[in-house]
Design a protein around this motif. Structure first.
Motif, PDB file in Angstrom:
ATOM      1  N   ALA A 103      -6.619 -10.261 -58.226  1.00  0.00           N
ATOM      2  CA  ALA A 103      -6.012 -11.859 -58.807  1.00  0.00           C
ATOM      3  C   ALA A 103      -5.820 -12.794 -57.550  1.00  0.00           C
ATOM      4  CB  ALA A 103      -5.220 -12.590 -59.760  1.00  0.00           C
ATOM      5  N   ASP A 104      -6.805 -13.400 -56.927  1.00  0.00           N
ATOM      6  CA  ASP A 104      -6.985 -14.521 -55.449  1.00  0.00           C
ATOM      7  C   ASP A 104      -6.107 -16.107 -56.061  1.00  0.00           C
ATOM      8  OD1 ASP A 104      -7.110 -15.912 -53.522  1.00  0.00           O
ATOM      9  OD2 ASP A 104      -9.004 -15.457 -53.144  1.00  0.00           O
ATOM     10  N   GLU A 105      -4.268 -15.719 -55.847  1.00  0.00           N
ATOM     11  CA  GLU A 105      -3.161 -16.531 -55.869  1.00  0.00           C
ATOM     12  C   GLU A 105      -3.385 -16.860 -54.469  1.00  0.00           C
ATOM     13  OE1 GLU A 105      -1.656 -17.895 -58.414  1.00  0.00           O
ATOM     14  OE2 GLU A 105      -2.629 -15.952 -59.988  1.00  0.00           O
ATOM     15  N   VAL A 106      -4.511 -17.030 -53.180  1.00  0.00           N
ATOM     16  CA  VAL A 106      -4.304 -17.894 -52.340  1.00  0.00           C
ATOM     17  C   VAL A 106      -4.077 -19.121 -52.697  1.00  0.00           C
ATOM     18  CG1 VAL A 106      -5.161 -18.390 -49.677  1.00  0.00           C
ATOM     19  CG2 VAL A 106      -5.626 -16.274 -50.625  1.00  0.00           C
ATOM     20  N   MET A 107      -4.398 -19.626 -52.910  1.00  0.00           N
ATOM     21  CA  MET A 107      -4.513 -21.129 -53.231  1.00  0.00           C
ATOM     22  C   MET A 107      -3.669 -22.037 -54.459  1.00  0.00           C
ATOM     23  SD  MET A 107      -7.071 -24.920 -53.488  1.00  0.00           S
ATOM     24  CE  MET A 107      -8.178 -24.186 -52.437  1.00  0.00           C
TER      25      MET A 107
ATOM     26  N   MET B 158     -11.623 -12.495 -58.151  1.00  0.00           N
ATOM     27  CA  MET B 158     -10.986 -13.836 -58.783  1.00  0.00           C
ATOM     28  C   MET B 158     -10.198 -14.287 -58.485  1.00  0.00           C
ATOM     29  SD  MET B 158     -12.217 -13.371 -63.612  1.00  0.00           S
ATOM     30  CE  MET B 158     -10.127 -13.275 -62.959  1.00  0.00           C
ATOM     31  N   GLU B 159      -9.986 -15.858 -58.341  1.00  0.00           N
ATOM     32  CA  GLU B 159      -9.319 -16.679 -57.974  1.00  0.00           C
ATOM     33  C   GLU B 159      -8.667 -17.000 -59.695  1.00  0.00           C
ATOM     34  OE1 GLU B 159     -10.266 -20.183 -55.476  1.00  0.00           O
ATOM     35  OE2 GLU B 159     -12.019 -19.725 -55.857  1.00  0.00           O
ATOM     36  N   SER B 160      -7.263 -17.006 -60.360  1.00  0.00           N
ATOM     37  CA  SER B 160      -6.979 -16.698 -61.393  1.00  0.00           C
ATOM     38  C   SER B 160      -7.467 -18.321 -61.768  1.00  0.00           C
ATOM     39  CB  SER B 160      -5.431 -16.472 -60.944  1.00  0.00           C
ATOM     40  OG  SER B 160      -4.933 -15.106 -60.257  1.00  0.00           O
TER      41      SER B 160
ATOM     42  N   SER C 244     -16.608 -19.482 -56.246  1.00  0.00           N
ATOM     43  CA  SER C 244     -15.911 -18.964 -55.069  1.00  0.00           C
ATOM     44  C   SER C 244     -15.484 -19.115 -54.035  1.00  0.00           C
ATOM     45  CB  SER C 244     -15.187 -17.646 -55.642  1.00  0.00           C
ATOM     46  OG  SER C 244     -16.601 -16.647 -55.004  1.00  0.00           O
ATOM     47  N   TYR C 245     -14.214 -18.493 -53.677  1.00  0.00           N
ATOM     48  CA  TYR C 245     -13.913 -19.284 -52.176  1.00  0.00           C
ATOM     49  C   TYR C 245     -12.902 -17.891 -52.193  1.00  0.00           C
ATOM     50  CZ  TYR C 245     -13.224 -19.859 -47.142  1.00  0.00           C
ATOM     51  OH  TYR C 245     -13.231 -19.648 -45.778  1.00  0.00           O
ATOM     52  N   HIS C 246     -13.575 -16.904 -51.245  1.00  0.00           N
ATOM     53  CA  HIS C 246     -12.339 -15.821 -50.948  1.00  0.00           C
ATOM     54  C   HIS C 246     -11.994 -15.901 -49.101  1.00  0.00           C
ATOM     55  CE1 HIS C 246     -12.079 -15.199 -54.740  1.00  0.00           C
ATOM     56  NE2 HIS C 246     -12.925 -14.757 -54.784  1.00  0.00           N
ATOM     57  N   GLY C 247     -12.912 -16.464 -48.128  1.00  0.00           N
ATOM     58  CA  GLY C 247     -12.213 -16.903 -46.938  1.00  0.00           C
ATOM     59  C   GLY C 247     -13.568 -16.078 -46.252  1.00  0.00           C
ATOM     60  N   ALA C 248     -13.118 -16.531 -45.003  1.00  0.00           N
ATOM     61  CA  ALA C 248     -14.257 -16.901 -43.366  1.00  0.00           C
ATOM     62  C   ALA C 248     -14.607 -15.846 -42.739  1.00  0.00           C
ATOM     63  CB  ALA C 248     -14.667 -18.058 -43.066  1.00  0.00           C
TER      64      ALA C 248
ATOM     65  N   GLY D  82      -3.197 -14.098 -43.177  1.00  0.00           N
ATOM     66  CA  GLY D  82      -3.820 -15.314 -43.886  1.00  0.00           C
ATOM     67  C   GLY D  82      -4.633 -14.934 -45.323  1.00  0.00           C
ATOM     68  N   GLY D  83      -5.693 -15.375 -45.363  1.00  0.00           N
ATOM     69  CA  GLY D  83      -5.714 -15.255 -47.168  1.00  0.00           C
ATOM     70  C   GLY D  83      -7.061 -14.081 -47.089  1.00  0.00           C
ATOM     71  N   ALA D  84      -8.383 -14.506 -46.296  1.00  0.00           N
ATOM     72  CA  ALA D  84      -9.143 -13.538 -45.993  1.00  0.00           C
ATOM     73  C   ALA D  84      -9.193 -12.191 -45.782  1.00  0.00           C
ATOM     74  CB  ALA D  84     -10.054 -14.377 -45.065  1.00  0.00           C
ATOM     75  N   ASP D  85      -8.415 -11.855 -44.596  1.00  0.00           N
ATOM     76  CA  ASP D  85      -8.079 -10.564 -44.433  1.00  0.00           C
ATOM     77  C   ASP D  85      -6.779  -9.524 -45.755  1.00  0.00           C
ATOM     78  OD1 ASP D  85      -5.417 -12.140 -43.580  1.00  0.00           O
ATOM     79  OD2 ASP D  85      -4.694 -10.990 -42.502  1.00  0.00           O
ATOM     80  N   ALA D  86      -6.125 -11.195 -46.637  1.00  0.00           N
ATOM     81  CA  ALA D  86      -5.299  -9.938 -47.578  1.00  0.00           C
ATOM     82  C   ALA D  86      -6.777  -9.994 -48.610  1.00  0.00           C
ATOM     83  CB  ALA D  86      -5.216 -11.814 -48.601  1.00  0.00           C
ATOM     84  N   ASN D  87      -7.496 -10.811 -48.985  1.00  0.00           N
ATOM     85  CA  ASN D  87      -8.418 -10.399 -49.921  1.00  0.00           C
ATOM     86  C   ASN D  87      -9.018  -8.329 -48.598  1.00  0.00           C
ATOM     87  OD1 ASN D  87      -8.376 -11.770 -51.730  1.00  0.00           O
ATOM     88  ND2 ASN D  87      -9.186 -13.830 -50.773  1.00  0.00           N
ATOM     89  N   GLU D  88      -9.597  -8.963 -47.774  1.00  0.00           N
ATOM     90  CA  GLU D  88     -10.479  -8.129 -47.383  1.00  0.00           C
ATOM     91  C   GLU D  88      -9.346  -6.470 -47.554  1.00  0.00           C
ATOM     92  OE1 GLU D  88     -13.469  -7.658 -45.035  1.00  0.00           O
ATOM     93  OE2 GLU D  88     -13.938  -9.385 -44.906  1.00  0.00           O
TER      94      GLU D  88
HETATM   95  C1  LIG Z   1      -8.704 -19.237 -52.798  1.00  0.00           C
HETATM   96  C2  LIG Z   1      -8.532 -18.402 -51.544  1.00  0.00           C
HETATM   97  N1  LIG Z   1      -9.324 -17.578 -51.219  1.00  0.00           N
HETATM   98  C3  LIG Z   1      -8.842 -17.650 -50.051  1.00  0.00           C
HETATM   99  C4  LIG Z   1      -8.322 -18.298 -48.735  1.00  0.00           C
HETATM  100  C5  LIG Z   1      -9.109 -17.348 -47.392  1.00  0.00           C
HETATM  101  O1  LIG Z   1      -7.741 -18.078 -47.287  1.00  0.00           O
HETATM  102  P1  LIG Z   1      -7.670 -18.131 -44.804  1.00  0.00           P
HETATM  103  O2  LIG Z   1      -8.037 -19.414 -44.901  1.00  0.00           O
HETATM  104  O3  LIG Z   1      -6.304 -18.209 -44.958  1.00  0.00           O
HETATM  105  O4  LIG Z   1      -7.821 -17.117 -44.742  1.00  0.00           O
HETATM  106  C6  LIG Z   1      -8.611 -19.739 -49.324  1.00  0.00           C
HETATM  107  C7  LIG Z   1      -8.635 -20.557 -48.193  1.00  0.00           C
HETATM  108  O5  LIG Z   1      -8.985 -22.251 -48.548  1.00  0.00           O
HETATM  109  C8  LIG Z   1      -8.623 -19.612 -50.463  1.00  0.00           C
HETATM  110  O6  LIG Z   1      -8.762 -21.397 -50.753  1.00  0.00           O
END
Ligand SMILES: Cc1ncc(COP(=O)(O)O)c(C=O)c1O
Length: 449
Positions: A252-256, A219-221, A141-145, A114-120
Motif C-alpha cells: 500500500a502506497d500511503e505516501v499521500m 496501489m495507492e490506498s 497512479s503516481y509512485h514517484g519519479a 522520500g516516497g519514490a525510494d520508499a516504493n523502489e
Molecule cells: C502516492 C505517492 N507515492 C509516491 C510519491 C513520491 O514521493 P516523493 O516525491 O517523496 O519521491 C508521491 C509524491 O507525490 C505520491 O503522491
C-alpha cells in the motif's frame, strides 16, 4: 540569516535554479518567505491560504515550534550517523512508526529519503521475499519519479521516459466509478457488484500474467493526484484476498493518503486491511525534513535474515529527519490531528456538495477526510472534462490564476481541483477558501455547453 535582499530571490533563482516538472523558460515561482498554520507569505508579504499543504505534505500545518525545536536539538547533538549505526532517534522513530501501522503488524521499518525510494525499496523487498519479478500497479497512479517508481506509475508522467524504465510492471484499471469503462450503460450498479467487477478484472490479469511471476500488487490506498479515487466497499478486502490466494505481496502506497489525511492514520484502515508492506513519506514529517519509510511485516524482513538486502542509502535514517518524524507523530497525537481530520471530513463534504449544486461546471465532488477533489466538466451529461487528459485549458488556467490572485493556493490537475489542506484547518478557514473557489468557478461555468 543569509545575505540576500528579498527582491533579488526571484531573479537569482531564475538564473541558477533548474526546476523539476517544468519547462525552464516558463517557470515563475512564488518566492515564499514564511509560513504559519494554514497560511504562507511571499516576499512581498502577500498571504496565501494553503489548500494543498504545499505538496500535499504539511499535514500538521506550517511552523510548528515543537517539530522545529526537536530538529534543532538533534542537529546540535548529532546531525548524522552512518547507515550501519543506530541512534536514539532511529530506535524510537522505527518503534513509533511500527506502532501506528494497521494492527501494529508492520513491525520492521526501513527509512528512505522520500516516497519514490520508499516504493523502489518496497519493490526490491517484495521481489526478494517472493523470488518473483512482476509488479502489478494501476493506470491512475503516481509512485514517484525515479526509474523504478516511474515504471510503476501508471499516469502519463511515465510515458516520456519509456522505454528506459524498470522492466516487469503490468498495469490494471482503477475502480473509478464516475468514469468507469465497464459501467457506461449500468451506472447504477450496486457498490458490491462494482467492486467485484474490478476485482474480476484484476484476477483475470493475474491469471494471464501467471501468478507465479508476480511479486507484488502496488496501489495507492486512495489514489491521490489522479483523482482522489476512493475504493468501493469490498475492493481493498478483495485485493487482499487475491494477494493471499496467489502468494502476492500487497504493497500500500500511503505516501499521500497516510498520516491522517483521510481521517485515519492510514487510508487502508477504512477497510480493515493490513498490507504486507506500506510505504510512506510526506506526512511522516509533515515535510519539516525529507523522509520516507517502508514498514513491513516481520515475515518480509525475515526473508533477508540469512542473505543480504543488497541496497542502501547514505542518508537512510538521517537523525534530523527522524527527530522531525518523532516530533510530528507526537504533535499529531497531542493535538488529536487525525481525529480533527476525521471530524472535518463531513464539513468538507458539505462545502463540496454546496459548490457542486451552485455551479454547472462541477461534474462530481469526492472526499474522504481532508482529501478532496472537484471534477470540472463542460457538460454534466457527457462528462466532457474541462481540460483534456494530460492537458490544460484556458478555463482551468483562469481558475487557478483567480485563486492565486485572491490569496488561495490550490493544486489543479488537468480538469480537477484538489482540496488537500493542512489537517489543522478550521471550518472558518475552509470556508474562506471555498468563498474564493465559488467566485473562481465563474470562469468554468461560462464554458458549460
Ligand atoms: C502516492 C505517492 N507515492 C509516491 C510519491 C513520491 O514521493 P516523493 O516525491 O517523496 O519521491 C508521491 C509524491 O507525490 C505520491 O503522491
Amino acid at each position: 540569516m543569509f545575505d540576500l535582499p528579498d527582491d533579488e530571490i526571484l531573479s537569482l533563482s531564475k538564473e541558477h535554479v533548474f526546476y523539476t516538472w517544468s519547462a525552464q523558460a516558463k517557470v515563475n515561482p512564488i518566492a515564499v518567505k514564511r509560513a504559519k498554520g494554514v497560511y504562507f507569505w511571499d516576499v512581498t508579504d502577500r498571504r496565501y491560504l494553503d489548500f494543498n499543504s504545499m505538496t500535499m505534505c504539511v499535514n500538521i500545518g506550517h511552523g510548528d515550534e515543537r517539530v522545529i525545536k526537536a530538529m534543532q536539538e538533534q542537529a546540535a547533538q548529532l546531525p548524522y550517523a552512518a547507515p550501519g549505526m543506530t541512534t536514539k532517534a532511529r530506535a524510537l522513530a522505527s518503534k513509533m512508526v511500527a506502532e501506528i501501522t494497521p494492527g501494529q503488524a508492520l513491525s520492521k521499518v526501513l527509512f528512505t529519503l522520500g516516497g519514490a525510494d520508499a516504493n523502489e525499496n518496497a519493490i526490491k523487498l517484495a521481489r526478494g521475499a517472493t523470488g518473483r519479478h512482476k509488479i502489478l500497479a494501476r493506470y491512475r497512479s503516481y509512485h514517484g519519479a525515479s526509474a523504478g517508481a516511474m515504471a510503476a506509475t501508471g499516469d502519463p508522467r511515465r510515458l516520456v521516459w519509456e522505454p528506459n524504465l524498470m522492466p516487469g510492471v503490468v498495469h490494471f484499471l482503477d475502480p473509478y466509478r464516475y468514469r468507469s469503462t465497464f459501467h457506461r450503460t449500468t451506472p447504477d450498479i450496486s457498490e458490491a457488484d462494482f467492486a467485484q467487477d474490478y476485482l474480476n478484472h484484476l484476477e483475470e490479469i493475474i491469471r494471464y500474467e501467471g501468478p507465479e511471476t508476480i511479486a507484488a500488487v502496488l496501489m495507492e490506498s486512495v489514489t491521490g493526484t489522479n483523482g482522489i479515487i476512493i475504493p468501493p466497499e469490498g475492493y481493498m478486502q478483495g485485493v487482499r484476498a487475491l494477494c493471499d490466494k496467489y502468494g502476492i505481496v500487497m504493497i500500500a502506497d500511503e505516501v499521500m493518503s497516510g498520516f491522517g489525511r483521510t481521517g485515519k492514520w492510514f487510508a487502508v484502515e477504512h477497510w480493515d486491511v493490513v498490507p504486507d508492506i506500506m510505504t510512506m513519506a510526506k506526512g511522516l514529517t509533515s515535510a519539516y525534513a525529507p523522509l520516507g519509510a517502508v514498514a513491513m511485516k516481520p515475515e518480509i524482513a525475515a526473508a533477508f535474515n540469512e542473505h543480504t538486502f543488497e541496497s542502501g542509502l547514505t542518508y537512510t535514517s538521517h537523525p534530523v529527519s527522524l527527530a522531525a518524524a518523532i516530533a510530528n507523530i507526537q504533535v499529531m497525537r497531542e493535538d488529536r490531528i487525525v481525529e480533527h481530520a476525521a471530524a472535518m471530513g463531513p464539513v468538507l463534504k458539505r462545502m463540496l456538495t454546496d459548490l457542486g449544486e451552485a455551479h454547472p461546471s462541477v461534474g462530481e465532488v469526492r472526499n474522504i477526510g481532508l482529501f478532496g477533489i472537484i471534477e470540472l466538466v463542460r457538460d454534466r451529461r457527457t462528462k466532457e472534462p474541462m481540460a483534456p487528459w494530460n492537458g490544460s485549458s484556458h478555463e482551468m488556467a483562469a481558475l487557478k490564476n483567480y485563486c492565486l490572485d485572491h490569496g488561495l493556493f490550490v493544486y489543479t490537475h488537468w480538469h480537477t481541483v484538489l482540496i488537500i489542506p493542512p489537517l489543522i484547518i478550521t471550518e472558518e478557514q475552509l470556508q474562506e477558501g471555498f468563498d474564493v473557489l465559488d467566485k473562481a468557478l465563474d470562469s468554468t461555468d461560462n464554458a458549460v455547453k
